[in-house]
Scaffold this motif. Structure first.
Motif, PDB file in Angstrom:
ATOM      1  N   GLY A  32       0.803  -1.212   0.000  1.00  0.00           N
ATOM      2  CA  GLY A  32       0.000   0.000   0.000  1.00  0.00           C
ATOM      3  C   GLY A  32       0.834   1.259   0.000  1.00  0.00           C
ATOM      4  N   SER A  33       1.953   1.242   0.727  1.00  0.00           N
ATOM      5  CA  SER A  33       2.819   2.420   0.764  1.00  0.00           C
ATOM      6  C   SER A  33       3.477   2.666  -0.588  1.00  0.00           C
ATOM      7  CB  SER A  33       3.903   2.244   1.841  1.00  0.00           C
ATOM      8  OG  SER A  33       4.824   1.225   1.485  1.00  0.00           O
ATOM      9  N   VAL A  34       3.758   1.591  -1.320  1.00  0.00           N
ATOM     10  CA  VAL A  34       4.360   1.731  -2.652  1.00  0.00           C
ATOM     11  C   VAL A  34       3.351   2.312  -3.636  1.00  0.00           C
ATOM     12  CG1 VAL A  34       5.396   0.493  -4.590  1.00  0.00           C
ATOM     13  CG2 VAL A  34       5.989  -0.150  -2.239  1.00  0.00           C
ATOM     14  N   GLY A  35       2.111   1.819  -3.589  1.00  0.00           N
ATOM     15  CA  GLY A  35       1.094   2.277  -4.518  1.00  0.00           C
ATOM     16  C   GLY A  35       0.461   3.599  -4.138  1.00  0.00           C
ATOM     17  N   GLY A  36       0.724   4.069  -2.905  1.00  0.00           N
ATOM     18  CA  GLY A  36       0.129   5.323  -2.469  1.00  0.00           C
ATOM     19  C   GLY A  36      -1.285   5.183  -1.962  1.00  0.00           C
ATOM     20  N   VAL A  37      -1.720   3.949  -1.661  1.00  0.00           N
ATOM     21  CA  VAL A  37      -3.033   3.713  -1.072  1.00  0.00           C
ATOM     22  C   VAL A  37      -2.827   3.307   0.379  1.00  0.00           C
ATOM     23  CG1 VAL A  37      -4.101   3.054  -3.243  1.00  0.00           C
ATOM     24  CG2 VAL A  37      -3.027   1.303  -1.855  1.00  0.00           C
ATOM     25  N   GLY A  38      -3.853   3.482   1.181  1.00  0.00           N
ATOM     26  CA  GLY A  38      -3.702   3.221   2.609  1.00  0.00           C
ATOM     27  C   GLY A  38      -3.565   1.749   2.958  1.00  0.00           C
ATOM     28  N   GLY A  39      -4.205   0.882   2.182  1.00  0.00           N
ATOM     29  CA  GLY A  39      -4.215  -0.536   2.521  1.00  0.00           C
ATOM     30  C   GLY A  39      -5.443  -0.948   3.312  1.00  0.00           C
ATOM     31  N   GLY A  40      -6.397  -0.017   3.482  1.00  0.00           N
ATOM     32  CA  GLY A  40      -7.590  -0.341   4.241  1.00  0.00           C
ATOM     33  C   GLY A  40      -8.405  -1.468   3.642  1.00  0.00           C
ATOM     34  N   GLY A  41      -8.340  -1.625   2.323  1.00  0.00           N
ATOM     35  CA  GLY A  41      -9.043  -2.721   1.678  1.00  0.00           C
ATOM     36  C   GLY A  41      -8.516  -4.080   2.080  1.00  0.00           C
ATOM     37  N   ILE A  42      -7.279  -4.118   2.569  1.00  0.00           N
ATOM     38  CA  ILE A  42      -6.702  -5.356   3.097  1.00  0.00           C
ATOM     39  C   ILE A  42      -6.917  -5.432   4.605  1.00  0.00           C
ATOM     40  CG2 ILE A  42      -4.598  -6.737   3.287  1.00  0.00           C
ATOM     41  CD1 ILE A  42      -5.536  -6.345   0.431  1.00  0.00           C
ATOM     42  N   PHE A  43      -6.770  -4.308   5.277  1.00  0.00           N
ATOM     43  CA  PHE A  43      -6.836  -4.292   6.743  1.00  0.00           C
ATOM     44  C   PHE A  43      -8.228  -4.628   7.267  1.00  0.00           C
ATOM     45  CE2 PHE A  43      -3.419  -0.772   6.397  1.00  0.00           C
ATOM     46  CZ  PHE A  43      -2.454  -1.717   6.155  1.00  0.00           C
ATOM     47  N   VAL A  44      -9.265  -4.034   6.666  1.00  0.00           N
ATOM     48  CA  VAL A  44     -10.621  -4.228   7.194  1.00  0.00           C
ATOM     49  C   VAL A  44     -11.058  -5.693   7.136  1.00  0.00           C
ATOM     50  CG1 VAL A  44     -13.052  -3.640   6.851  1.00  0.00           C
ATOM     51  CG2 VAL A  44     -11.321  -1.850   6.727  1.00  0.00           C
ATOM     52  N   PRO A  45     -10.922  -6.422   5.990  1.00  0.00           N
ATOM     53  CA  PRO A  45     -11.286  -7.844   5.999  1.00  0.00           C
ATOM     54  C   PRO A  45     -10.420  -8.658   6.954  1.00  0.00           C
ATOM     55  CG  PRO A  45     -11.145  -7.016   3.756  1.00  0.00           C
ATOM     56  CD  PRO A  45     -10.570  -5.955   4.644  1.00  0.00           C
ATOM     57  N   MET A  46      -9.126  -8.330   7.042  1.00  0.00           N
ATOM     58  CA  MET A  46      -8.250  -9.059   7.964  1.00  0.00           C
ATOM     59  C   MET A  46      -8.718  -8.908   9.406  1.00  0.00           C
ATOM     60  SD  MET A  46      -5.621  -8.374  10.331  1.00  0.00           S
ATOM     61  CE  MET A  46      -4.841  -6.848   9.846  1.00  0.00           C
ATOM     62  N   LEU A  47      -9.020  -7.679   9.805  1.00  0.00           N
ATOM     63  CA  LEU A  47      -9.457  -7.427  11.175  1.00  0.00           C
ATOM     64  C   LEU A  47     -10.812  -8.071  11.453  1.00  0.00           C
ATOM     65  CD1 LEU A  47      -8.440  -3.655  11.368  1.00  0.00           C
ATOM     66  CD2 LEU A  47      -7.386  -5.508  12.670  1.00  0.00           C
ATOM     67  N   THR A  48     -11.662  -8.137  10.438  1.00  0.00           N
ATOM     68  CA  THR A  48     -13.001  -8.710  10.625  1.00  0.00           C
ATOM     69  C   THR A  48     -12.982 -10.232  10.620  1.00  0.00           C
ATOM     70  OG1 THR A  48     -13.978  -6.771   9.546  1.00  0.00           O
ATOM     71  CG2 THR A  48     -15.359  -8.730   9.738  1.00  0.00           C
ATOM     72  N   LEU A  49     -12.374 -10.823   9.593  1.00  0.00           N
ATOM     73  CA  LEU A  49     -12.451 -12.268   9.391  1.00  0.00           C
ATOM     74  C   LEU A  49     -11.430 -13.051  10.206  1.00  0.00           C
ATOM     75  CD1 LEU A  49     -12.959 -12.296   5.509  1.00  0.00           C
ATOM     76  CD2 LEU A  49     -14.697 -12.392   7.292  1.00  0.00           C
ATOM     77  N   ILE A  50     -10.271 -12.472  10.458  1.00  0.00           N
ATOM     78  CA  ILE A  50      -9.199 -13.213  11.139  1.00  0.00           C
ATOM     79  C   ILE A  50      -9.105 -12.840  12.613  1.00  0.00           C
ATOM     80  CG2 ILE A  50      -6.713 -13.640  11.192  1.00  0.00           C
ATOM     81  CD1 ILE A  50      -6.670 -13.247   8.184  1.00  0.00           C
ATOM     82  N   ILE A  51      -8.968 -11.547  12.895  1.00  0.00           N
ATOM     83  CA  ILE A  51      -8.827 -11.128  14.297  1.00  0.00           C
ATOM     84  C   ILE A  51     -10.154 -11.263  15.038  1.00  0.00           C
ATOM     85  CG2 ILE A  51      -8.098  -9.276  15.837  1.00  0.00           C
ATOM     86  CD1 ILE A  51      -5.873 -10.434  14.134  1.00  0.00           C
ATOM     87  N   GLY A  52     -11.266 -10.934  14.375  1.00  0.00           N
ATOM     88  CA  GLY A  52     -12.572 -11.131  14.996  1.00  0.00           C
ATOM     89  C   GLY A  52     -13.297  -9.871  15.395  1.00  0.00           C
ATOM     90  N   PHE A  53     -12.893  -8.698  14.877  1.00  0.00           N
ATOM     91  CA  PHE A  53     -13.587  -7.454  15.189  1.00  0.00           C
ATOM     92  C   PHE A  53     -14.893  -7.358  14.395  1.00  0.00           C
ATOM     93  CE2 PHE A  53      -9.284  -6.223  16.465  1.00  0.00           C
ATOM     94  CZ  PHE A  53      -9.537  -5.553  17.654  1.00  0.00           C
ATOM     95  N   ASP A  54     -15.830  -6.546  14.908  1.00  0.00           N
ATOM     96  CA  ASP A  54     -17.022  -6.244  14.137  1.00  0.00           C
ATOM     97  C   ASP A  54     -16.639  -5.277  13.014  1.00  0.00           C
ATOM     98  OD1 ASP A  54     -18.037  -3.245  15.071  1.00  0.00           O
ATOM     99  OD2 ASP A  54     -16.893  -4.307  16.608  1.00  0.00           O
ATOM    100  N   PRO A  55     -17.452  -5.174  11.963  1.00  0.00           N
ATOM    101  CA  PRO A  55     -17.073  -4.359  10.795  1.00  0.00           C
ATOM    102  C   PRO A  55     -16.786  -2.895  11.113  1.00  0.00           C
ATOM    103  CG  PRO A  55     -18.871  -5.819  10.221  1.00  0.00           C
ATOM    104  CD  PRO A  55     -18.680  -5.946  11.705  1.00  0.00           C
TER     105      PRO A  55
END
Length: 463
Positions: free
Chosen positions: A81-104
């Motif tokens: 994400g830092s290379v492309g200039g995007v935040g990476g939230g599109g990766i972080f949000v599913p990871m936090l929801t599906l793997i870690i177990g947070f609500d959306p």
């Protein structure tokens, strides 16, 4: 090798501190926290029909496969994400929801902390660097000053929309936007790749002609501009004090402080009260005033977007208006979806003809302000647990530094900057698949359980 061990040690320290904070909070109960992973896997219904009371799902912070796998995905998401200039939230949000177990909603809030960590380290890496083809900093401060205030105003709107909008509408908007921007970025990357190929062939032909006179090897150009072989390489660092446009930087910092003051003050007034809306509306003259100040200078020719293609002519008033509208749109999406504004800003900068490395650097610079603002807002709303935030923010901080160093070496080694555009396109596409998939799954689950799927009421919302 020493730097790598320092990075590992820093992550270890961050996890230890976060674990210590979590242990200290064991006796406390977070509002709506579900203690066990079994309970975390089963979503709760909202307390009222209109969804005005939201139940957070914050799993306990324990070392295990969830933390390991989540850290692995978060690290590479932040690096790319830092290379492309995007935040990476599109990766972080599913990871936090599906793997870690947070609500959306908590995942969206946590992702802003992770984006902030990655953006801060990316900006730190770029502050000393010069533009690959022009005599100016890698970060285009004039462009940032035009769009950033509008981006921050959009973030504040997006945070409110995050509470109001139903999940199905967010999912539809996300999929459409991400797929369109991903395709446009990919086509732009193909175009840049073809230009670089032509330039490399011309450079090799020129070297072959000179081989009889001079046997010294001349490296191929490091960017799509033919003049790039006569400019300083992007790895050459200069003094930060000389490479920062302090006036523009100070104006952006002032906007950030003004927004933060308004948001902190809003935390002490009743939601939907007269003062609440007064403080909300006051953000408009702050952001619009600074952007219009910069826009007037651009239209009158007093300032210039130096990194823009065809920068010999001043941009027209309607073009400036379009740029500002894109800034607001990017901010709304960032606050609403928990992703970085770079998903919109990156393709926009490329359409302006800005060099991929400059687009990435300027996008990260803008996200540093907007994502940190959103993180503070979510913190005031108590939308994420601090121990997890400390750990994952430290993780993305280190990952972004690694990504920036590797990317600069690849640009100089390959002689191509277009791969940055392909990384941007790939990150947006993966975000569309991951976030879209999670959104569709959640919507179908709600339909099966006949849950309310309409708009929420911000005035009755309790964090």
């Amino acid at each position: 090798m020493g730097r790598k061990w320092h990075a590992v040690a820093a992550l270890g320290m961050a996890y230890a501190v976060a674990a210590a904070v979590a242990d200290g909070d064991k006796g406390l109960s977070f509002a709506g926290t579900i203690a066990g992973p079994e309970e975390a896997s089963s979503p709760r219904k909202l307390a009222s029909l209109y969804g005005t009371t939201y139940h957070h799902v914050w799993p306990p912070m324990k070392f295990g496969w969830r933390i390991v796998l989540g850290s692995f995905i978060g690290f590479f998401g932040a690096a790319f994400g830092s290379v492309g200039g995007v935040g990476g939230g599109g990766i972080f949000v599913p990871m936090l929801t599906l793997i870690i177990g947070f609500d959306p909603k908590s995942s969206a809030a946590m992702s802003k902390c992770m984006i902030t960590g990655a953006a801060v380290s990316t900006v730190y890496c770029n502050l000393k660097l010069k533009h690959p083809t022009l005599d100016m900093p890698m970060i285009d401060y004039d462009l940032a000053l035009l769009i950033q205030p509008m981006l921050m105003m959009g973030v504040s709107i997006g945070v409110i929309c995050n509470v109001i909008f139903p999940d199905w509408l967010v999912t539809v908007l996300l999929i459409i936007l991400f797929l369109v921007t991903s395709v446009k970025a990919f086509l732009k990357g193909v175009e840049a790749w073809k230009k670089e190929t032509v330039i490399r062939r011309e450079a090799k032909a020129k070297q072959l002609e000179q081989s009889n006179e001079d046997t010294r090897y001349t490296p191929p150009p490091t960017g799509p501009n033919p003049a790039s072989d006569t400019k300083k390489p992007t790895d050459e660092a200069v003094s930060i004090w000389k490479n920062i446009y302090w006036k523009e930087f100070g104006l952006l910092a002032s906007v950030w402080v003004a927004f933060l003051t308004l948001q902190v003050t809003k935390n002490y007034v009743a939601t939907c009260s007269t003062w609440y809306w007064v403080l909300t509306v006051l953000q408009i003259p702050v952001s619009v005033g600074v952007s219009m100040y910069q826009a007037a200078g651009l239209v009158q020719g007093k300032r210039a977007l130096s990194s823009r293609a065809n920068n010999q002519t001043s941009p027209k008033a309607h073009q400036i208006l379009v740029y500002c509208l894109f800034g607001v749109t990017a901010g709304v999406l960032a606050g609403l979806l928990g992703v970085g504004g770079g998903v919109v800003m990156g393709p926009l900068f490329l359409e302006l003809g800005i060099h991929p490395q400059v687009s990435s650097a300027t996008g990260s610079f803008a996200m540093m302000f907007s994502s940190s603002m959103a993180a503070v807002e979510y913190y005031l709303l108590k939308r994420f647990p601090v121990p997890y935030a400390l750990f994952f923010t430290s993780l993305t901080f280190v990952a972004a530094i690694v990504g920036q160093r590797v990317a600069r070496k690849l640009v100089n080694w390959l002689g191509r900057a277009s791969f940055i555009i392909f990384i941007l396109s790939s990150m947006i596409f993966v975000s569309a698949i991951s976030l879209g998939g999670v959104g569709i799954s959640k919507t179908t689950h709600k339909m099966a359980r006949h849950e309310y799927m309409g708009f929420g009421n911000i005035c009755n919302y309790h964090a």
